[in-house]
Design an enzyme around this catalytic site. Structure first.
Site, short mmCIF file in Angstrom:
data_model
loop_
_atom_site.label_atom_id
_atom_site.label_comp_id
_atom_site.label_asym_id
_atom_site.label_seq_id
_atom_site.Cartn_x
_atom_site.Cartn_y
_atom_site.Cartn_z
N ASP A 38 19.73 71.18 40.49
CA ASP A 38 18.30 71.31 40.74
C ASP A 38 18.09 69.51 41.61
O ASP A 38 17.11 69.30 40.93
CB ASP A 38 17.42 71.66 39.64
CG ASP A 38 16.87 71.77 39.75
OD1 ASP A 38 16.35 72.65 40.88
OD2 ASP A 38 16.06 72.04 38.83
N THR A 83 15.98 75.73 42.84
CA THR A 83 13.91 75.71 42.80
C THR A 83 14.57 75.60 44.75
O THR A 83 15.60 75.60 46.03
CB THR A 83 14.26 74.38 43.30
OG1 THR A 83 13.81 73.44 42.32
CG2 THR A 83 12.72 74.33 44.26
N LYS A 100 16.57 67.88 44.17
CA LYS A 100 14.80 67.81 44.38
C LYS A 100 14.09 66.81 43.97
O LYS A 100 14.02 65.71 42.78
CB LYS A 100 13.62 69.75 44.10
CG LYS A 100 13.40 69.42 42.54
CD LYS A 100 13.40 70.35 42.07
CE LYS A 100 13.02 70.59 40.99
NZ LYS A 100 11.93 72.12 40.62
N GLY A 129 7.78 54.99 36.49
CA GLY A 129 7.03 54.81 37.59
C GLY A 129 6.59 55.99 38.61
O GLY A 129 5.89 56.19 39.21
N GLY A 130 7.48 57.40 37.62
CA GLY A 130 6.84 58.64 38.15
C GLY A 130 7.79 59.35 39.20
O GLY A 130 9.10 58.55 38.90
N GLU A 131 7.14 60.43 39.47
CA GLU A 131 8.88 61.27 40.39
C GLU A 131 8.23 60.59 41.75
O GLU A 131 7.66 60.39 41.95
CB GLU A 131 7.86 62.86 40.71
CG GLU A 131 7.73 63.31 38.88
CD GLU A 131 6.85 64.61 39.05
OE1 GLU A 131 6.45 64.99 40.67
OE2 GLU A 131 7.60 65.52 38.47
N VAL A 186 7.97 67.28 26.82
CA VAL A 186 8.03 65.41 27.03
C VAL A 186 6.85 64.44 26.33
O VAL A 186 6.24 64.09 26.78
CB VAL A 186 8.98 65.04 28.15
CG1 VAL A 186 9.54 63.77 28.35
CG2 VAL A 186 9.95 66.01 28.50
N ASP A 246 16.35 65.18 34.33
CA ASP A 246 16.35 67.27 33.69
C ASP A 246 17.51 67.82 34.28
O ASP A 246 17.68 68.56 35.67
CB ASP A 246 15.09 68.02 34.71
CG ASP A 246 15.10 69.00 34.33
OD1 ASP A 246 15.19 69.89 33.69
OD2 ASP A 246 14.11 70.08 34.77
N ASN A 267 12.92 66.17 40.95
CA ASN A 267 13.59 65.39 39.40
C ASN A 267 14.26 63.98 39.69
O ASN A 267 15.24 63.62 38.71
CB ASN A 267 14.80 66.72 39.47
CG ASN A 267 14.29 67.55 39.05
OD1 ASN A 267 13.35 67.91 37.89
ND2 ASN A 267 14.67 68.86 38.77
N THR A 291 5.30 68.78 31.16
CA THR A 291 5.30 70.20 30.40
C THR A 291 6.16 71.19 30.69
O THR A 291 6.66 71.00 32.30
CB THR A 291 4.21 71.22 30.20
OG1 THR A 291 2.83 71.08 30.81
CG2 THR A 291 3.50 69.97 28.65
#
Length: 396
Positions: free
Chosen positions: A206, A242, A208, A164-166, A90, A224, A211, A84
């Site tokens: 952005d 950031t 990082k 897999g995620g971040e 998402v 993103d 993302n 969110t």
């Protein structure tokens, strides 16, 4: 034809017997034609990966990244919230009623409420995000926007799902990455920046670990694109990003271009190797002072090649910053820290990722956090707002 339809409508009930099907009206026929077209669209999107790898193709020829006048939210089953933001949510989704021969695919559906986008003054960023994602759809290391669409209240971006995620989560668990892992991820990011800057004229702005996602095979996907902007060779002045990753020229507000991404890339490589970014303080103003001074302190264990690369990238003077000097991304790729990278094999995903996520299947969400349900009583998108703003959302 019109006469025949007129005759059917006005005289049909005299001639039809009890057993004959009732004649369909033009409205019904139009609806069934729309349903067929929508079904064809869903079928086509279920097979989008057959057409991947077409970056740089003419946007009209590309099967991914287009705006769909047919799709609706009701075409999707919302399975679980993946993330969110202040004006977006998402969801992991799958198609409702797919064809029997279609693969059981899941997607990430980014839903942006028009009211929130307007209230938070994000209209321009949202338009940039959609248009940049459409232009770059199909790159092996960038999240693919399969399609976009809208309804009265919301804007939608249908994206490929990265189970897999971040990278951020893996980095926190590992504390820091070893050099080969850092080199692999850094090299994939170089290929992303080379493409965005030199093929598309886009500054990402952005970069990082939060993302960057890991896909099922262990490769990176940049996500993103809310701050991404087509700048070509112009300068832009929006303060965005950031704090720990901001380039000095953004903080000074002297105008910036794609060079900001090479600075952020240097910070990212440092964070991969050390476990935290080089400039850090509880107070963001102190972080900004450190960045503008631009003095990176290296741990003694870091290799000389890694130090040299990071120093070249985190150079305050943009005219001397690696990636922004003569040679562009090629100068970064030929740096000694990357001497073991086979760039062609990497681009073609022929090298295995260092971390391959353990997954139960394509819809596995264990690498994503749990989120609160959406609040009720949201402000409606009024007709006055529609008249004023819908023109800005026409690309969706």
């Amino acid at each position: 034809m019109a006469a025949a339809v007129h005759k059917l409508l006005h005289h049909g009930h005299h001639s039809s017997s009890q057993n004959e099907p009732a004649p369909t009206s033009p409205h019904d026929r139009q609806n069934s034609a729309m349903d067929r077209a929508r079904d064809d669209e869903k079928h086509s999107l279920a097979h989008w990966e057959d057409h991947e790898g077409q970056t740089g193709a003419n946007a009209d020829d590309k099967r991914v990244g287009h705006s769909s006048p047919l799709l609706r939210q009701e075409d999707f089953e919302l399975v679980k919230t993946l993330g969110t933001g202040t004006f977006a949510r998402v969801w992991l989704v799958r198609f409702v009623d797919p064809r029997p021969d279609d693969p059981h695919k899941v997607y990430a559906l980014k839903i942006l409420r028009k009211v929130d986008v307007i209230r938070l003054k994000q209209v321009e960023h949202v338009r940039n995000e959609r248009n940049v994602l459409a232009a770059v759809a199909g790159h092996p290391f960038i999240t693919t926007m399969v399609s976009s669409f809208q309804d009265h209240d919301s804007l939608y971006m249908l994206l490929d799902y990265c189970p897999g995620g971040e990278v951020f989560s893996y980095l926190r668990r590992a504390r820091r990455f070893n050099e080969p892992t850092s080199q692999f991820y850094a090299a994939e990011i170089v290929l992303i920046l080379e493409f965005l800057h030199e093929r598309e004229g886009v500054a990402y702005r952005d970069l990082k670990p939060e993302n960057i996602l890991i896909d099922a095979e262990g490769h990176l996907k940049l996500v993103d694109f809310g701050f991404a902007k087509k700048v070509e060779n112009r300068e832009t002045y929006t303060l965005c990003g950031t704090p720990e990753y901001l380039a000095p020229e953004v903080i000074r507000n002297t105008g910036h271009g794609t060079a900001v991404d090479w600075w952020a890339f240097g910070i990212l490589v440092y964070e991969f190797l050390v476990g935290q970014p080089p400039f850090w303080d509880q107070n963001p103003m102190k972080i900004y002072e450190q960045i503008v001074e631009g003095r990176v302190r290296f741990p003694s264990a870091m290799s000389a090649e890694a130090r040299d690369l990071i120093s070249g990238l985190c150079t305050v003077d943009t005219s001397k910053r690696l990636g922004n000097i003569k040679g562009g991304a090629s100068a970064v790729k030929s740096h000694s820290w990357f001497q073991n990278i086979d760039w062609d094999a990497l681009y073609n995903r022929k090298i295995n990722g260092p971390i391959v996520p353990h997954l139960r299947g394509p819809a596995d969400t264990r690498n994503f956090d749990e989120y609160e349900p959406e609040p009720d009583n949201r402000e409606p998108y009024s007709n006055e707002m529609k008249d004023k703003w819908d023109e800005y959302f026409k690309d969706f």
